[in-house]
Motif scaffolding. Sequence first.
Motif, PDB file in Angstrom:
ATOM      1  N   GLY A 252      45.709 111.527  52.845  1.00 15.31           N
ATOM      2  CA  GLY A 252      44.899 111.468  54.061  1.00 15.31           C
ATOM      3  C   GLY A 252      45.681 110.870  55.207  1.00 15.31           C
ATOM      4  N   PRO A 253      45.109 110.879  56.387  1.00 16.27           N
ATOM      5  CA  PRO A 253      45.800 110.335  57.559  1.00 16.27           C
ATOM      6  C   PRO A 253      46.038 108.828  57.420  1.00 16.27           C
ATOM      7  CG  PRO A 253      43.951 111.726  58.204  1.00 16.27           C
ATOM      8  CD  PRO A 253      43.825 111.500  56.729  1.00 16.27           C
ATOM      9  N   MET A 254      47.114 108.381  58.034  1.00 16.42           N
ATOM     10  CA  MET A 254      47.436 106.954  58.045  1.00 16.42           C
ATOM     11  C   MET A 254      46.281 106.159  58.641  1.00 16.42           C
ATOM     12  SD  MET A 254      49.949 104.799  57.319  1.00 16.42           S
ATOM     13  CE  MET A 254      51.428 105.822  57.320  1.00 16.42           C
ATOM     14  N   GLY A 255      45.902 105.096  57.964  1.00 12.36           N
ATOM     15  CA  GLY A 255      44.824 104.234  58.442  1.00 12.36           C
ATOM     16  C   GLY A 255      43.440 104.660  58.011  1.00 12.36           C
ATOM     17  N   SER A 256      43.323 105.743  57.216  1.00 12.31           N
ATOM     18  CA  SER A 256      42.004 106.173  56.731  1.00 12.31           C
ATOM     19  C   SER A 256      41.364 105.058  55.906  1.00 12.31           C
ATOM     20  CB  SER A 256      42.132 107.437  55.884  1.00 12.31           C
ATOM     21  OG  SER A 256      42.642 108.504  56.645  1.00 12.31           O
ATOM     22  N   PRO A 257      40.041 104.906  56.001  1.00  7.18           N
ATOM     23  CA  PRO A 257      39.386 103.807  55.273  1.00  7.18           C
ATOM     24  C   PRO A 257      39.452 103.994  53.757  1.00  7.18           C
ATOM     25  CG  PRO A 257      37.756 105.262  56.257  1.00  7.18           C
ATOM     26  CD  PRO A 257      39.078 105.709  56.785  1.00  7.18           C
ATOM     27  N   ASN A 277      51.725  97.702  49.435  1.00 10.09           N
ATOM     28  CA  ASN A 277      50.528  96.896  49.692  1.00 10.09           C
ATOM     29  C   ASN A 277      49.422  97.332  48.736  1.00 10.09           C
ATOM     30  OD1 ASN A 277      51.795  95.546  51.784  1.00 10.09           O
ATOM     31  ND2 ASN A 277      51.049  96.975  53.350  1.00 10.09           N
ATOM     32  N   CYS A 278      48.795  96.344  48.090  1.00 12.34           N
ATOM     33  CA  CYS A 278      47.872  96.669  46.987  1.00 12.34           C
ATOM     34  C   CYS A 278      46.676  95.727  47.008  1.00 12.34           C
ATOM     35  CB  CYS A 278      48.633  96.548  45.661  1.00 12.34           C
ATOM     36  SG  CYS A 278      47.629  96.857  44.194  1.00 12.34           S
ATOM     37  N   VAL A 279      45.525  96.282  46.636  1.00 17.66           N
ATOM     38  CA  VAL A 279      44.297  95.499  46.452  1.00 17.66           C
ATOM     39  C   VAL A 279      43.780  95.773  45.053  1.00 17.66           C
ATOM     40  CG1 VAL A 279      41.881  95.191  47.152  1.00 17.66           C
ATOM     41  CG2 VAL A 279      43.659  95.466  48.891  1.00 17.66           C
ATOM     42  N   GLU A 280      43.348  94.725  44.366  1.00 14.73           N
ATOM     43  CA  GLU A 280      42.731  94.873  43.049  1.00 14.73           C
ATOM     44  C   GLU A 280      41.343  94.255  43.090  1.00 14.73           C
ATOM     45  OE1 GLU A 280      45.317  93.094  40.198  1.00 14.73           O
ATOM     46  OE2 GLU A 280      46.763  94.761  40.230  1.00 14.73           O
ATOM     47  N   VAL A 281      40.383  94.964  42.491  1.00 11.82           N
ATOM     48  CA  VAL A 281      38.999  94.488  42.431  1.00 11.82           C
ATOM     49  C   VAL A 281      38.591  94.422  40.965  1.00 11.82           C
ATOM     50  CG1 VAL A 281      36.600  94.894  43.107  1.00 11.82           C
ATOM     51  CG2 VAL A 281      38.463  95.531  44.662  1.00 11.82           C
ATOM     52  N   SER A 282      38.133  93.255  40.523  1.00 17.62           N
ATOM     53  CA  SER A 282      37.650  93.082  39.153  1.00 17.62           C
ATOM     54  C   SER A 282      36.142  93.306  39.134  1.00 17.62           C
ATOM     55  CB  SER A 282      37.975  91.677  38.642  1.00 17.62           C
ATOM     56  OG  SER A 282      37.418  91.472  37.356  1.00 17.62           O
ATOM     57  N   HIS A 283      35.705  94.119  38.160  1.00 18.10           N
ATOM     58  CA  HIS A 283      34.283  94.475  38.071  1.00 18.10           C
ATOM     59  C   HIS A 283      33.603  93.866  36.853  1.00 18.10           C
ATOM     60  CE1 HIS A 283      35.254  97.394  41.181  1.00 18.10           C
ATOM     61  NE2 HIS A 283      36.255  97.796  40.425  1.00 18.10           N
ATOM     62  N   GLY A 296      47.043  98.520  55.449  1.00 13.36           N
ATOM     63  CA  GLY A 296      46.397  97.300  55.912  1.00 13.36           C
ATOM     64  C   GLY A 296      45.314  96.854  54.954  1.00 13.36           C
ATOM     65  N   PHE A 297      44.935  95.583  55.068  1.00 14.59           N
ATOM     66  CA  PHE A 297      43.914  94.995  54.196  1.00 14.59           C
ATOM     67  C   PHE A 297      42.649  94.703  54.999  1.00 14.59           C
ATOM     68  CE2 PHE A 297      48.027  93.283  52.497  1.00 14.59           C
ATOM     69  CZ  PHE A 297      48.103  94.135  51.401  1.00 14.59           C
ATOM     70  N   ARG A 298      41.506  94.914  54.364  1.00 15.69           N
ATOM     71  CA  ARG A 298      40.224  94.610  54.977  1.00 15.69           C
ATOM     72  C   ARG A 298      39.385  93.691  54.079  1.00 15.69           C
ATOM     73  NH1 ARG A 298      43.052  96.790  58.029  1.00 15.69           N
ATOM     74  NH2 ARG A 298      42.625  98.604  59.390  1.00 15.69           N
ATOM     75  N   ALA A 307      29.773  98.416  45.954  1.00 13.45           N
ATOM     76  CA  ALA A 307      30.329  99.763  45.866  1.00 13.45           C
ATOM     77  C   ALA A 307      30.280 100.419  47.236  1.00 13.45           C
ATOM     78  CB  ALA A 307      29.539 100.587  44.842  1.00 13.45           C
ATOM     79  N   GLY A 308      31.408 100.987  47.667  1.00 13.80           N
ATOM     80  CA  GLY A 308      31.477 101.625  48.978  1.00 13.80           C
ATOM     81  C   GLY A 308      31.873 100.701  50.101  1.00 13.80           C
ATOM     82  N   ALA A 309      32.148  99.424  49.810  1.00 13.10           N
ATOM     83  CA  ALA A 309      32.546  98.484  50.854  1.00 13.10           C
ATOM     84  C   ALA A 309      33.981  98.768  51.307  1.00 13.10           C
ATOM     85  CB  ALA A 309      32.434  97.049  50.337  1.00 13.10           C
ATOM     86  N   LEU A 310      34.243  98.647  52.596  1.00 13.06           N
ATOM     87  CA  LEU A 310      35.581  98.853  53.152  1.00 13.06           C
ATOM     88  C   LEU A 310      36.487  97.707  52.717  1.00 13.06           C
ATOM     89  CD1 LEU A 310      37.430 100.483  55.078  1.00 13.06           C
ATOM     90  CD2 LEU A 310      36.625  98.978  56.918  1.00 13.06           C
ATOM     91  N   ILE A 311      37.633  98.027  52.091  1.00 14.56           N
ATOM     92  CA  ILE A 311      38.534  96.973  51.590  1.00 14.56           C
ATOM     93  C   ILE A 311      39.966  97.126  52.096  1.00 14.56           C
ATOM     94  CG2 ILE A 311      37.184  96.524  49.505  1.00 14.56           C
ATOM     95  CD1 ILE A 311      39.183  98.259  47.958  1.00 14.56           C
ATOM     96  N   ALA A 312      40.339  98.330  52.602  1.00 14.82           N
ATOM     97  CA  ALA A 312      41.733  98.525  53.013  1.00 14.82           C
ATOM     98  C   ALA A 312      41.850  99.780  53.866  1.00 14.82           C
ATOM     99  CB  ALA A 312      42.629  98.622  51.788  1.00 14.82           C
ATOM    100  N   ALA A 313      43.107 100.051  54.298  1.00 12.58           N
ATOM    101  CA  ALA A 313      43.414 101.261  55.074  1.00 12.58           C
ATOM    102  C   ALA A 313      44.535 102.016  54.375  1.00 12.58           C
ATOM    103  CB  ALA A 313      43.818 100.895  56.499  1.00 12.58           C
TER     104      ALA A 313
END
Length: 363
Positions: A252-257, A277-283, A296-298, A307-313
């Motif tokens: 997808g395009p750079m910066g897509s949610p 750049n990496c994000v990990e979510v424990s469930h 980028g990080f959000r 579920a569905g929350a914005l976390i990165a780009a």
Amino acid sequence: MRSQGQVRFIRISSRSQKIAAGVAVCVLGAWCASVGALALSQVSTGTAQAALAGREAKVARAEHSVEQYRENIDTVASDLARRQKFIEQMVDAHISDLPESTEAAQPEAADETGAKVKKISALMPEAGALARIEAAQIAMVDRLTRYADTRSRAASDAIRSLGLNPNAIRTSARTAEGGPLVKLVTSGDGSVDPRFRRMGQSLARMGALENGLASIPQVSPAHVAYVSSSYGYRSDPFTGSAAFHAGLDFPGPMGSPIYAAAKGRVTFVGQKSGYGNCVEVSHGNGLMTRYGHLSGFRAHVGQKVDAGALIAAMGSTGRSTGSHLHFEVRVNDRPVNPRPFLEAAQTAQSNLQNNNQPQKERS
């Protein structure tokens, strides 16, 4: 027959002998009949006495129940108020709104409760209203218990369809608990009615299973039209040799949610070798999702996300040939194929929502 020196002979014919024997048998039969009738009369009398004693015991119990209402009418009213508060607390905590359509109570329990209300109302009219309130509360508890059990079965089936153990998920939900002790007392003597305890357990089990299901990846992490690289063995984009790809690539395009695939807690935000750049979510329950090559990080470590929350780009950091998201699902740190996992989770969630809708909404 000798008499005064003379011998006389008396002859009894066969007919006379039969008559005499018949008379003897009749006499004996009459005697046996009278003895049997006497015995039967005694047994009947004993049965009647036992039945009478049983009725007297029932009357005594009914009178005792009524007497308890009469002597402790204030206590009964207080108990009913506590029970009502208990029901409201359970509904607010686990359901929010009362179900419009649930299974009816067992006929035996309804008959028993109805008979008790009639007895109390007939013998003590002033307590009849309280008895009816108590009966209505017990009926509601029974309905809520059945409703919670039905939703628990639906959640268990949905979790099992994803290849996971619902019992393990329910157990792991209790790994960290605490808080002040607040007893739920439903009677004046400090005891908890077993029917109320059963309702509380059913609602708690329902909540644990449904929360566990909600923690399973079920939302696409990126809104893109296709997947550029699937899970499994592929030709490495840099070396051209056979390699294992542990996730799905969403271009997808750079910066897509980038969105969290399920509710959980962010456990890593930073750089990982190969992922950039990496994000990990424990469930919970050993489930973790990883999002790589971000621009980028959000979100931040420790943040709880839905579920569905914005976390990165979306980006192209790390070992990447272009802007895309590398998405992994890991169970106990072992990668699994995210595609069937997401598809099965979406189907399971849809089925669960349909099962939880009131009957009249689905009709």
